[in-house]
Design a protein around this motif. Structure first.
Motif, PDB file in Angstrom:
ATOM      1  N   GLU A   1       0.841  -1.195   0.000  1.00  0.00           N
ATOM      2  CA  GLU A   1       0.000   0.000   0.000  1.00  0.00           C
ATOM      3  C   GLU A   1       0.881   1.252   0.000  1.00  0.00           C
TER       4      GLU A   1
ATOM      5  N   LEU B   1      -4.059   0.727  -2.817  1.00  0.00           N
ATOM      6  CA  LEU B   1      -4.232  -0.489  -2.021  1.00  0.00           C
ATOM      7  C   LEU B   1      -3.423  -1.650  -2.582  1.00  0.00           C
TER       8      LEU B   1
ATOM      9  N   GLU C   1      -2.460  -5.816  -3.411  1.00  0.00           N
ATOM     10  CA  GLU C   1      -3.129  -6.855  -4.201  1.00  0.00           C
ATOM     11  C   GLU C   1      -4.188  -7.599  -3.387  1.00  0.00           C
ATOM     12  N   GLU C   2      -3.929  -7.780  -2.095  1.00  0.00           N
ATOM     13  CA  GLU C   2      -4.889  -8.468  -1.225  1.00  0.00           C
ATOM     14  C   GLU C   2      -5.171  -7.628   0.012  1.00  0.00           C
ATOM     15  N   ILE C   3      -6.455  -7.516   0.353  1.00  0.00           N
ATOM     16  CA  ILE C   3      -6.863  -6.814   1.569  1.00  0.00           C
ATOM     17  C   ILE C   3      -7.567  -7.822   2.471  1.00  0.00           C
TER      18      ILE C   3
ATOM     19  N   PHE D   1      -8.062   0.877  -6.137  1.00  0.00           N
ATOM     20  CA  PHE D   1      -8.067  -0.582  -6.158  1.00  0.00           C
ATOM     21  C   PHE D   1      -7.445  -1.157  -7.431  1.00  0.00           C
TER      22      PHE D   1
ATOM     23  N   THR E   1      -5.682  -4.364  -6.750  1.00  0.00           N
ATOM     24  CA  THR E   1      -6.310  -5.247  -5.761  1.00  0.00           C
ATOM     25  C   THR E   1      -7.127  -6.329  -6.464  1.00  0.00           C
TER      26      THR E   1
ATOM     27  N   MET F   1     -10.374  -9.049  -1.696  1.00  0.00           N
ATOM     28  CA  MET F   1     -10.738  -8.256  -0.528  1.00  0.00           C
ATOM     29  C   MET F   1     -11.786  -9.041   0.245  1.00  0.00           C
TER      30      MET F   1
END
Length: 101
Positions: free
Chosen positions: A2, A15, A17-19, A47, A50, A53
């Motif tokens: 991030e 953000l 790649e993965e949240i 995003f 991303t 999520m």
């Protein structure tokens, strides 16, 4: 990874790649610091990269929405992929934030 940047009184958050729960907690803390210390007017979540999520991502956006609207600001969501946009719409986020593709 991030990335946080203030541009024209807007907090821009690129953000990762993965949240997930762990990562969203860190992003919340850091975004809140910028909102309070740097006097930003709006928050923009990008995003673009991303791909995953979970529900903590909704909480991440909701929390910043509640905080920034106290100061008269807005939250924007940029470049959500199809899956993330679907999750945002299912959560009713389009009524609170502006979703820009």
């Amino acid at each position: 990874m991030e990335e946080f940047q203030v541009v024209d009184n807007c907090l821009m958050v690129k953000l990762p790649e993965e949240i997930d729960h762990y990562r969203s907690g860190y992003i919340c803390e850091k975004a809140d610091w910028y909102i309070v210390k740097k006097n930003v007017d709006h928050v923009v979540f990008d995003f673009a990269v991303t791909r995953f999520m979970d529900s903590s991502g909704i909480g991440l956006i909701m929390g910043r929405y509640k905080k920034i609207t106290c100061f008269g600001g807005k939250v924007f969501v940029l470049h959500p992929d199809k899956q993330i946009k679907r999750m945002l719409l299912m959560a009713g986020m389009q009524n609170l934030v502006e979703i820009v593709e």
